[in-house]
Enzyme design. Structure first.
Site, PDB file in Angstrom:
ATOM      1  N   ASN A   5      36.920  43.931  34.739  1.00 14.18           N
ATOM      2  CA  ASN A   5      38.218  43.414  34.320  1.00 14.18           C
ATOM      3  C   ASN A   5      38.899  44.337  33.321  1.00 14.18           C
ATOM      4  OD1 ASN A   5      40.213  41.067  33.926  1.00 14.18           O
ATOM      5  ND2 ASN A   5      39.518  41.488  31.837  1.00 14.18           N
TER       6      ASN A   5
ATOM      7  N   ASP B  32      42.885  45.614  29.746  1.00 15.38           N
ATOM      8  CA  ASP B  32      42.678  45.249  31.145  1.00 15.38           C
ATOM      9  C   ASP B  32      43.033  46.401  32.077  1.00 15.38           C
ATOM     10  OD1 ASP B  32      42.296  42.714  29.957  1.00 15.38           O
ATOM     11  OD2 ASP B  32      43.003  41.735  31.790  1.00 15.38           O
TER      12      ASP B  32
ATOM     13  N   ASP C  76      31.612  40.245  35.579  1.00 15.61           N
ATOM     14  CA  ASP C  76      32.139  39.646  34.364  1.00 15.61           C
ATOM     15  C   ASP C  76      33.625  39.331  34.512  1.00 15.61           C
ATOM     16  OD1 ASP C  76      31.758  39.096  31.424  1.00 15.61           O
ATOM     17  OD2 ASP C  76      33.316  40.623  31.283  1.00 15.61           O
TER      18      ASP C  76
ATOM     19  N   HIS D  18      39.893  37.068  35.952  1.00 12.56           N
ATOM     20  CA  HIS D  18      41.002  37.676  35.225  1.00 12.56           C
ATOM     21  C   HIS D  18      41.398  39.056  35.723  1.00 12.56           C
ATOM     22  CE1 HIS D  18      40.744  34.291  32.600  1.00 12.56           C
ATOM     23  NE2 HIS D  18      39.499  34.573  32.272  1.00 12.56           N
TER      24      HIS D  18
ATOM     25  N   GLU E 156      31.489  35.349  37.400  1.00 18.00           N
ATOM     26  CA  GLU E 156      31.761  34.471  36.277  1.00 18.00           C
ATOM     27  C   GLU E 156      33.198  33.979  36.376  1.00 18.00           C
ATOM     28  OE1 GLU E 156      31.795  34.598  31.384  1.00 18.00           O
ATOM     29  OE2 GLU E 156      32.590  36.275  32.557  1.00 18.00           O
TER      30      GLU E 156
END
Length: 522
Positions: free
Chosen positions: A131, A202, A233, A237, A270
């Site tokens: 991410n 990001d 992970d 997002h 996740e």
């Protein structure tokens, strides 16, 4: 083969009935029913696991030296928290996606670890942090210093006057407490996006070059090191929350590319959210962590009442199966981002053991957090839920890391693993017994779930059935002995398959000792 299996199960029943669960006995038999990724996985924070060179930091060689411990525990895979170069102790802000942090060892050390794990039939899953990168990554340093850098578009930028940079982001419980997602670059009119904080900018997945770079990173670890898969992970997002379909599609694309490198690659994501938000990710990820179940188990053992744990678990699983019949439900009690289960039950060993018993008898493919099996304690901030593993008493523990002064888990507050291995009633042997039980039962590994009402809210009762194996599981969540009647339509469950305390059965009634488990076979 059927006769052999029957005899094996009969011997297992006798074994657990007598309470003989020493570490040697509990780990000597190979798994007969489970097969990874439906088996059990052990999460390791390398920095805290085992220090081989006495520099205070756990390392890969130390972890390799403990593979027999991991094998004897009965787990079938390990998930390793990030190991790449990083400026932080936790290493979730990567500066080199193709490297191994020198504190942990070398690439050759890791290749040896994977090879030795595979010799023991232990799969290896590594944390892949896609991410965001570290703000110290060469990509970001170049992008920040030069608007014309080839890496500028590897990140997400906006002008300081852009309305979106003025908005404070929504705080999602358990996910990130960072409100200001846009971060200023000194001397510039542009801000960059960092969901978690400014030190973790990001990555920009609208950039095809960045996507290809990420595919190369995944292929590198699969091909060069023969890892078996990735824990991904912050999988939710990759794109902002208002672009969920783009998130879902990205993981489909990633899986397709990784399967070209390794056909049976395993991806667990996740996605810290409710079931409705989690479900669409199953199109691109083989497994997703079940945060709701961990909270629910903790809640029922603390209250001593089953509430809707089993009914809700069955409902959510059926919903997930409607999306992807082959999904892997990655269940767990707590992980490296949460207070340890022993602390969540106020250091009550009986409740912690019951939480483990529920996790390992309910449907799912369980993940255990290192140290959970010896009752390690810990509460946030994060360093104190990731304290070093306690192998031996202080004077003789040459493997224990000391990068942080432990606040909760010391040799005075937690019985070391070496001592627990000699105590048949220890937390460690409790875990070994239930892992062994699950590994050798197709019903407990693959079976469906049917809630059973025995008329007492302090008893968690359910059926697990798969092919010809049918089990009735009864957990007494209370600190008192309880007698309950088996429902009339289940009286054919009349053979003791497992018990861990002095519980008993007579006709249609069962007597359950405090904090005990009784399993009856049809």
């Amino acid at each position: 083969m059927r006769k052999i299996n029957f005899l094996y199960l009969l011997l297992l029943s006798v074994y657990v009935f007598t309470g003989c669960s020493t570490s040697k006995e509990a780990s000597s038999e190979p798994a007969k029913a489970s097969a990874w990724p439906r088996g059990i996985t052990y999460e390791i924070f390398v920095q805290s696991f085992c220090d081989s060179d006495n520099d205070g930091i756990g390392d890969i060689k130390g972890m390799t030296s403990k593979l027999d411990y991991i094998k004897n525990l009965g787990v079938e895979a390990v998930w390793l928290m990030p190991m790449s170069p990083s400026p932080s102790y936790h290493k979730y802000d990567v500066t080199d996606y193709y490297g191994v942090h020198p504190d942990y060892g070398t690439k050759e050390d890791f290749k040896e670890f994977v090879a030795e794990a595979h010799k023991r039939n232990i799969k290896v899953v590594i944390d892949l942090v896609l991410n965001h990168s570290s703000s110290e990554h060469p990509w970001f340093k170049s992008a920040m210093s030069d608007k014309n850098s080839p890496y500028r578009d590897y990140y997400v930028w906006a002008h300081k006057d852009d309305p979106q940079t003025q908005k404070a982001g929504e705080i999602i419980a358990g996910d990130s407490d960072n409100v200001n997602r846009w971060h200023q670059v000194e001397g510039s009119d542009y801000l960059y996006y960092g969901y978690f904080y400014g030190g973790m900018p990001d990555l920009n997945y609208d950039n095809p070059k960045l996507r290809e770079e990420v595919f190369s990173i995944g292929r590198y670890w699969l091909n060069e090191f023969d890892v078996d898969g990735f824990r991904l992970d912050a999988a939710r997002h990759i794109f902002p929350d208002d672009r969920p379909k783009d998130n879902h599609q990205w993981w489909v694309d990633f899986k397709n590319e990784m399967q070209k490198a390794k056909e049976d690659v395993y991806l667990v994501g996740e996605v810290w959210a409710d079931a409705e938000t989690v479900a669409p990710y199953m199109k691109g990820l083989h497994a997703l962590f079940n945060f709701d179940m961990g909270y629910a188990i903790t809640n029922v053992v603390n209250k001593g009442k089953v509430d809707s744990l089993i009914i809700n678990h069955k409902r959510i699983r059926e919903f997930y199966e409607s999306v992807n019949p082959d999904f892997v439900d990655a269940t767990f009690l707590t992980n490296h981002d949460q207070n340890r289960i022993m602390s969540e039950v106020n250091d009550n060993e009986n409740k912690a053991k019951m939480a483990a018993a529920l996790l390992l008898t309910l449907p799912g493919s369980p993940y255990l957090y290192f140290g959970e099996e010896i009752g390690m304690k810990g509460k946030k901030p994060d360093e104190f839920i990731r304290e070093p593993f306690i192998w031996n008493a202080n004077a003789e523990d040459d493997c224990r890391a000391n990068w942080v002064e432990p606040k909760f888990s010391t040799a005075q507050t937690v019985t070391p693993a070496s001592q627990q291995s000699e105590d048949k009633n220890s937390m460690l042997n409790h875990y070994k017994t239930f892992i062994h039980l699950r590994n050798n039962s197709k019903a407990l590994t693959y079976g469906d779930l049917q809630p059973v009402d025995v008329g007492n809210e302090k008893v968690a009762a359910f059926r697990r059935e798969y092919q010809e194996e049918a089990l009735l599981v009864l957990h007494n969540l209370s600190d008192n002995e309880i007698s309950v009647s088996v429902p009339a339509d289940l009286t054919d469950y009349n053979t003791v398959y497992f018990k861990n305390k002095d519980s008993s059965q007579s006709k249609s009634e069962v007597k359950l000792s405090a904090f005990s488990t009784l399993i009856l076979r049809k």
